[in-house]
Scaffold this active site. Structure first.
Site, PDB file in Angstrom:
ATOM      1  N   HIS A 157      43.833  37.307  48.367  1.00  0.00           N
ATOM      2  CA  HIS A 157      43.381  36.702  47.163  1.00  0.00           C
ATOM      3  C   HIS A 157      43.660  35.318  46.772  1.00  0.00           C
ATOM      4  O   HIS A 157      44.699  35.060  47.470  1.00  0.00           O
ATOM      5  CB  HIS A 157      43.615  37.682  45.798  1.00  0.00           C
ATOM      6  CG  HIS A 157      43.042  38.979  45.740  1.00  0.00           C
ATOM      7  ND1 HIS A 157      43.914  40.029  45.638  1.00  0.00           N
ATOM      8  CD2 HIS A 157      41.970  39.447  46.004  1.00  0.00           C
ATOM      9  CE1 HIS A 157      43.157  41.265  45.201  1.00  0.00           C
ATOM     10  NE2 HIS A 157      41.957  40.997  45.691  1.00  0.00           N
ATOM     11  N   CYS A 244      49.002  40.876  39.291  1.00  0.00           N
ATOM     12  CA  CYS A 244      47.971  41.963  39.497  1.00  0.00           C
ATOM     13  C   CYS A 244      48.061  43.224  38.690  1.00  0.00           C
ATOM     14  O   CYS A 244      47.298  44.078  38.391  1.00  0.00           O
ATOM     15  CB  CYS A 244      48.264  42.708  41.096  1.00  0.00           C
ATOM     16  SG  CYS A 244      48.497  41.534  42.137  1.00  0.00           S
TER      17      CYS A 244
END
Ligand code: CIR
Length: 251
Positions: A157, A244
């Protein structure tokens, strides 16, 4: 406030892209998750847990399921089909705090690809997030925010490669970002021996940071940042990092 979600006992069956599968100690992950929630609380967050989803291996990684702005929460359509069933539980948790808008097909977006710094929104075009989702995001928040896309290579990401420190300086691994999307911005580079060290969680002046990156941590401490260290070894094996496991919702 921070939305979190319990560690699934099935976390060993998580999605993996750039990391080789290793055994995950679920009991240890539970203890690490509790310590992570305690660090969020110390930083002033009340914890709101989304309904547990024990059958969904990656459900602890709530960051990917939405992007929370002051005005609206944008519910993602995760790039990995196995993660789309995570959406309803997170929607339910966020719906009490924000109006909800949704990314829809053919858009795919993981929240881990969206870095918000003030009124600037950087969106990673990655294996999980596509240009259709960026267009949809522009339609939802484009009048209030400037949206830029950034190519991401070599990591999962955008926020594996760059996050914002408490003073809005960047913490960055330029090797994993295409081009010069962040050129000219004040930044701290990760130590070259720690490529995954750019993911830090800044909340209300606090900096929560993984134990796994002592060299970059020392660099941050020498620059005067006060670092609250958390051990997230079991989540790193699931390709997760410190941002996350929560969705930060400011009052
Ligand atoms: C996945 O591949 O989707 C999970 N195993 C890890 C997600 C980590 N999330 C994040 O970096 N925002």
């Amino acid at each position: 406030m921070a939305v979190t979600r319990a560690v699934s006992p099935a976390i060993a069956a998580c999605e993996l892209t750039h990391v080789a599968r290793q055994p995950i100690d679920v009991d240890r992950a539970l203890v690490q998750h509790q310590a992570y929630e305690a660090a969020l609380q110390e930083a002033g967050c009340t914890i709101v847990r989304a309904q547990a989803a024990p059958d969904l291996p990656d459900s602890v990684f709530v960051e990917d399921i939405a992007v929370v702005f002051d005005e609206v929460a944008v519910v993602a359509r995760p790039g990995a089909p196995s993660r789309r069933a995570e959406v309803p539980g997170v929607e339910q948790a966020l719906g009490a705090y924000r109006r909800l808008e949704r990314i829809v097909a053919p858009g795919t977006l993981d929240g881990g690809d969206v870095l918000v710094i003030g009124r600037s929104v950087y969106v990673g075009i990655s294996g999980r997030t596509n240009a259709a989702a960026v267009d949809q995001l522009r339609g939802i928040i484009g009048r209030r925010y400037t949206i830029r896309d950034v190519g991401v290579t070599g990591c999962l990401h955008l926020k594996s490669a760059v996050t914002a420190l408490p003073d809005a300086r960047l913490l960055i691994n330029r090797q994993w970002i295409d081009g010069d999307g962040f050129a000219g911005m004040a930044a701290v580079d990760v130590d070259a021996a720690e490529p995954a060290a750019a993911n830090a969680l800044s909340i209300a002046g606090a900096l929560i940071y993984p134990a796994a990156f002592p060299r970059t941590r020392q660099r941050l401490e020498r620059l005067g940042y006060r670092v609250r260290v958390v051990d997230l070894s079991e989540f790193a094996k699931a390709e997760g990092a410190v941002t996350c496991c929560s969705l930060i919702v400011t009052a």
